[in-house]
Design an enzyme around this catalytic site. Structure first.
Site, short mmCIF file in Angstrom:
data_model
loop_
_atom_site.label_atom_id
_atom_site.label_comp_id
_atom_site.label_asym_id
_atom_site.label_seq_id
_atom_site.Cartn_x
_atom_site.Cartn_y
_atom_site.Cartn_z
CG HIS A 258 -2.03 -1.04 1.12
ND1 HIS A 258 -2.84 -1.38 2.17
CD2 HIS A 258 -2.42 -1.81 0.08
CE1 HIS A 258 -3.68 -2.33 1.78
NE2 HIS A 258 -3.44 -2.61 0.53
CG ASP B 111 0.50 -8.62 21.64
OD1 ASP B 111 -0.25 -7.71 22.01
OD2 ASP B 111 1.59 -8.42 21.04
CB CYS C 16 7.07 15.45 -12.78
SG CYS C 16 7.55 15.67 -11.05
CG ASN D 182 -5.49 -10.86 13.40
OD1 ASN D 182 -4.70 -9.93 13.24
ND2 ASN D 182 -6.79 -10.68 13.39
CB CYS E 296 4.92 15.15 -8.41
SG CYS E 296 4.13 16.32 -9.55
CB CYS F 196 6.78 19.91 -12.25
SG CYS F 196 5.42 18.87 -11.71
P1 OAD Z 1 -7.21 -3.93 10.45
O1 OAD Z 1 -7.32 -2.78 11.39
O2 OAD Z 1 -8.37 -4.22 9.58
O3 OAD Z 1 -6.92 -5.27 11.28
C1 OAD Z 1 -5.92 -5.33 12.25
C2 OAD Z 1 -6.01 -6.68 12.94
O4 OAD Z 1 -4.91 -6.77 13.86
C3 OAD Z 1 -7.28 -6.90 13.74
O5 OAD Z 1 -7.92 -8.07 13.27
C4 OAD Z 1 -6.79 -7.07 15.19
O6 OAD Z 1 -7.47 -8.12 15.87
C5 OAD Z 1 -5.34 -7.44 15.02
N1 OAD Z 1 -4.46 -6.98 16.11
C6 OAD Z 1 -4.42 -5.75 16.70
N2 OAD Z 1 -3.44 -5.67 17.60
C7 OAD Z 1 -2.81 -6.88 17.60
C8 OAD Z 1 -1.72 -7.44 18.33
N3 OAD Z 1 -1.05 -6.73 19.25
N4 OAD Z 1 -1.37 -8.73 18.08
C9 OAD Z 1 -2.06 -9.47 17.16
N5 OAD Z 1 -3.09 -8.99 16.43
C10 OAD Z 1 -3.47 -7.72 16.65
O7 OAD Z 1 -5.88 -3.69 9.63
P2 OAD Z 1 -5.43 -4.31 8.22
O8 OAD Z 1 -5.87 -5.71 8.06
O9 OAD Z 1 -3.99 -4.02 8.08
O10 OAD Z 1 -5.67 0.19 3.62
O11 OAD Z 1 -6.23 -3.38 7.22
C11 OAD Z 1 -6.00 -3.52 5.85
C12 OAD Z 1 -6.12 -2.22 5.11
O12 OAD Z 1 -7.36 -1.59 5.40
C13 OAD Z 1 -5.09 -1.16 5.49
O13 OAD Z 1 -3.85 -1.34 4.85
C14 OAD Z 1 -5.75 0.11 5.05
C15 OAD Z 1 -7.16 -0.16 5.54
O14 OAD Z 1 -8.17 0.48 4.84
C16 OAD Z 1 -5.40 1.37 3.02
O15 OAD Z 1 -5.28 2.40 3.64
C17 OAD Z 1 -5.24 1.29 1.53
#
Ligand code: OAD
Length: 261
Positions: A132, A247, A143, A230, A140, A167
């Protein structure tokens, strides 16, 4: 137990790939996106859509300055989970880290591990693929030039809305915005790593957005053992051979130690 099983699989594997999300950086103080304290509880995803940057660049940037403050308020350091993955990479136990995070912490951890251990005979380093993009950079829209983001975010915070390049083009944060495709080369690389993997570890991600939702399935369909670390449940738990609700800062250092045993 579960992590011991996973460690056995990793020891027997030729190619191990890690896939990470916001949960791995949560112990470093970076907020996650979903859940009660999630960023998307306080912001509307539509504010950060590519279409809005085109239609209303000043409004987009005003909101983005607030989001940036929310996401990266303070100095973040890699935690024990980033460090464990970096060390596994150096030791040749991990081929690549595919991350959805834009905080740059995997790269910092890999650098720290490399710099600290230059002459112990380990030459390896995991490939870090930032699916991401990186929030500490801007690009930019005319450019294409990339720049360190900090001074640009500062200019925007001081009222230059939108901040522009030499630019004349409008800058955008060097991240994948809603309504934008992931760069084709990046997604292809991620898919081929998932297919090649014998063990695919999904760590700290809710696995609900693409390509997070499909990469574990792709890996499993080509024979990989899928492991999930997770706190919360994910829609891919059913295809995982091992699911750990620990964790990340407990599970990954322990996994690394088991693999190195
Ligand atoms: P999420 O916020 O959707 O999920 C994070 C996960 O981490 C959750 O399921 C929590 O249970 C888990 N979690 C939190 N703390 C933890 C810990 N200490 N140990 C183990 N697990 C833990 O985040 P992403 O899956 O990364 O995209 O979200 C994906 C994308 O959605 C992001 O990259 C972003 C967002 O929209 C963009 O901005 C393009």
């Amino acid at each position: 137990d579960d992590l011991e099983r996973l460690a056995d699989e990793i020891r027997d594997a030729e190619t191990v790939v890690a896939f990470t999300g916001a949960g791995i950086s949560a112990p470093s103080g970076v907020p996650t996106f979903r859940g009660d304290d999630g960023v998307w509880e306080r912001f509307d995803e539509g504010q950060f859509a590519y279409g809005r940057l085109q239609r209303d660049p000043a409004g987009f940037w005003a909101d983005r300055v607030d989001l940036q403050r929310e996401l990266f308020d303070g100095e973040f350091e890699p935690n024990a989970a980033h460090e464990a993955l970096a060390a596994m990479g150096r030791d040749g136990d991990l081929e690549a880290i595919l991350t959805q995070n834009t905080d740059g912490l995997h790269g910092e951890a890999a650098e720290a591990v490399r710099d600290g251990e230059t002459d112990d005979g380990h030459a390896g380093e995991p490939t870090v693929l930032e699916l991401h993009g990186n929030s500490q950079r801007v690009r930019c829209t005319d450019c294409g030039k990339r720049r360190n983001g900090e001074p640009i975010f500062e200019r925007a915070a001081e009222g230059e809305l939108p901040p522009t390049c030499d630019c004349g083009g409008v800058f955008k944060p060097d991240v994948v915005l809603f309504g934008e495709q992931l760069p084709g080369a990046v997604i292809q690389r991620a898919r081929s790593l998932a297919r090649e993997s014998d063990v695919f570890l999904a760590i700290g991600s809710s696995l609900v957005v693409e390509p997070a939702a499909s990469l574990p399935r792709l890996a499993a369909s080509t024979g990989a053992t899928v492991g999930i670390v997770n706190l919360g449940s994910t829609p891919r738990d059913d295809i995982a051979a091992v699911v750990s609700r620990a964790d990340v800062t407990d599970a990954l250092p322990r996994l690394r130690a088991l693999v190195a045993e």
